[in-house]
Design a protein around this motif. Sequence first.
Motif, PDB file in Angstrom:
ATOM      1  N   ASN A   1       7.381   3.212  -1.856  1.00 54.14           N
ATOM      2  CA  ASN A   1       6.416   2.847  -2.895  1.00 54.14           C
ATOM      3  C   ASN A   1       6.386   1.352  -3.133  1.00 54.14           C
ATOM      4  OD1 ASN A   1       5.179   5.183  -4.328  1.00 54.14           O
ATOM      5  ND2 ASN A   1       7.337   5.817  -4.266  1.00 54.14           N
TER       6      ASN A   1
ATOM      7  N   SER B   1       4.743  -1.199  -6.370  1.00 55.47           N
ATOM      8  CA  SER B   1       3.837  -1.390  -7.508  1.00 55.47           C
ATOM      9  C   SER B   1       4.132  -2.719  -8.187  1.00 55.47           C
ATOM     10  CB  SER B   1       3.938  -0.224  -8.500  1.00 55.47           C
ATOM     11  OG  SER B   1       5.222  -0.191  -9.046  1.00 55.47           O
TER      12      SER B   1
ATOM     13  N   SER C   1      -0.688  -0.223  -7.339  1.00 55.43           N
ATOM     14  CA  SER C   1       0.407   0.380  -6.576  1.00 55.43           C
ATOM     15  C   SER C   1      -0.125   1.019  -5.297  1.00 55.43           C
ATOM     16  CB  SER C   1       1.124   1.434  -7.421  1.00 55.43           C
ATOM     17  OG  SER C   1       0.230   2.494  -7.674  1.00 55.43           O
TER      18      SER C   1
END
Length: 619
Positions: free
Chosen positions: A290, A292, A301
């Motif tokens: 991920n 963000s 994100s």
Amino acid sequence: MGKIAINIATGSLQQAEMIVGIDLGTTNSLVAIVHPETKKPVCLKEHNANSIVPSVIYFDEFDNITVGEMAHDQLELNPANTIFSAKRLMGKSYNDIKSKAAYYAYKIIDDDTESLVKIQVNNKFYSPIDLSSLILKELKNRAEHILKTPVTKAVITVPAYFNDAQRQATRDAGKLAGLDVLRIINEPTAASLAYGLGIDTTKEKTIAVYDLGGGTFDISILKITNGIFEVLSTNGDTYLGGDDFDKAIVDYWLKANEELQELYYSNQSIAQTLRLQAEAAKKQLSTSNNFSTTINEFQISIDLDTFNELIHPFINKTIDCCKKALKDSDLKISDIETVVLVGGSTRVPAVKKAVHSFFNTEINDSINPDEVVALGAAIQADILAGNNKDFLLLDVTPLSLGLETMGGLMDVLIPRNSKIPNKVSRQYTTQKDGQSSMRISVFQGERDLVKDNRKLAEFNFTGIPGMPAGLPKVEVSFLINADGILTVSAKELRSGIEQSVEVKPQYGLTDAEVEKMLLESITYAKDDMATRALVEAKTEGEQIISVTEKFIQKNTAILNKEEILATANALQALQLSLTMTDKNLIQSKIEELNEITRPFAERAMDAAVSNALSGKSIL
Ligand code: AMP
């Protein structure tokens, strides 16, 4: 043919010396050496600094030059004065790059001809060779600062698909930067060397080198036999790379947020921040799932699955290129024994996975993909310095061999340090209408003007069928056999007539003379290149005057009075500039004439005109 190691700085013959390896890249460049103590290749860097030098040049309003990180910072602020991707222009004409002209934010002169491109910054004109030499000069200075010793010799890498002219341009850039370019080697060959492939000379090996950088993709299939690398095929896309991944992320964020979109198109600094964040996201997604962050209170994100989906089409494109390269090499996938990964973008796990599943074989990815080419160049440099006894040096030509072209310039066909045997052909054309003969003068040496080189032979190539200037195609071939005997032949391709002459380039030439010629070429490199640039500008000016005059005569009917007058004035100004010795003045007068004639030339597109402008003429 000798195997020579001459210290250009001191003029002495040396056993071993420091020769640097240079990866002169489209976006980034690096210098590496084989460490004299550890015997391991390392990229050079200042303390706490990066080994990567952006291949970017910034000219301020007074023509002061900055190269590297600081120039990179000017890309957005001063696009017209900041040159990037000069490597893409090496050996290219405006017509070659026309369709991509919008990509370059600086001024490339649109002369609509086949002659080599020129870049205008402030009131000066630069060739891609000049620009590359500025980058090389910076690399040389940095290397000298780090090593605390003069650096005068280098091995420079180029893409495997670079043609003769592009390789020669790279050599010239090196020379102009004060470097004796011992050898130009292919980037995939360098990368393979860095992995030790080819070191075991008893084994034959077939390998693929997959190189995905910021803006370019190259795939090369190589075969190594007895330590000699042969490029079986290359493929790629010169406008595909990690930058496309960044753009895809930016587009994804913009699509998801209309307010951000508005800001993006109205605020340059937000646009820049978003692009940088996209690159940061991409890099983070190489090691996590991920990313963000917040930009101006907007939460943005992206997760790994989405990123992989976004870049899937680009990766597919690279795999299509791999298929084509394999087809061209007449090999099956199973013939590829190992794959080498090059370029920062091969850090992306989805890229690695796709390459692995396509080739289904061992992947070499343990060396930093940004550094691997420079490290390999350093290994080649070390071999040339005679430090690595595992490698045999092949017989090479100690001095360049070439022909005299317009204005007494040396056109190198076989560069110095080329392996022998060797064969190189190049096409030339006539300069005058109905010209039936051409003088072929063969020279040896490193200087730009033939008068400073050694004349080997001369013959008059006769029997060219009467044709308008620029139409005959005379192919001159230099064939140097294993005994070092050079056969120069000329053939008119339409009529098939052929003549040739044989010479022994090394006859009566001592090592001391070779050494002297090399030293002089470095000492006079700057003056030589300036003279060459002036002669080329003058030749171009003369050709354009002659073509324009013919054009006006033929097409008076379609021209109005103002056009005829404006052209006559511009012709006169150009004519006058030819009597002076200012290449920038000549080029600006050529540009002014072109600006005036372009609209009506387009009106009366005459194939013969563009033909007459193409190709080099001898005498
Ligand atoms: P090169 O032209 O070989 O220097 O490659 C530069 C490209 O590699 C740029 O597009 C970078 O954003 C990309 N790059 C560098 N590091 C990474 C990384 N860790 N993950 C993904 N891409 C990267």
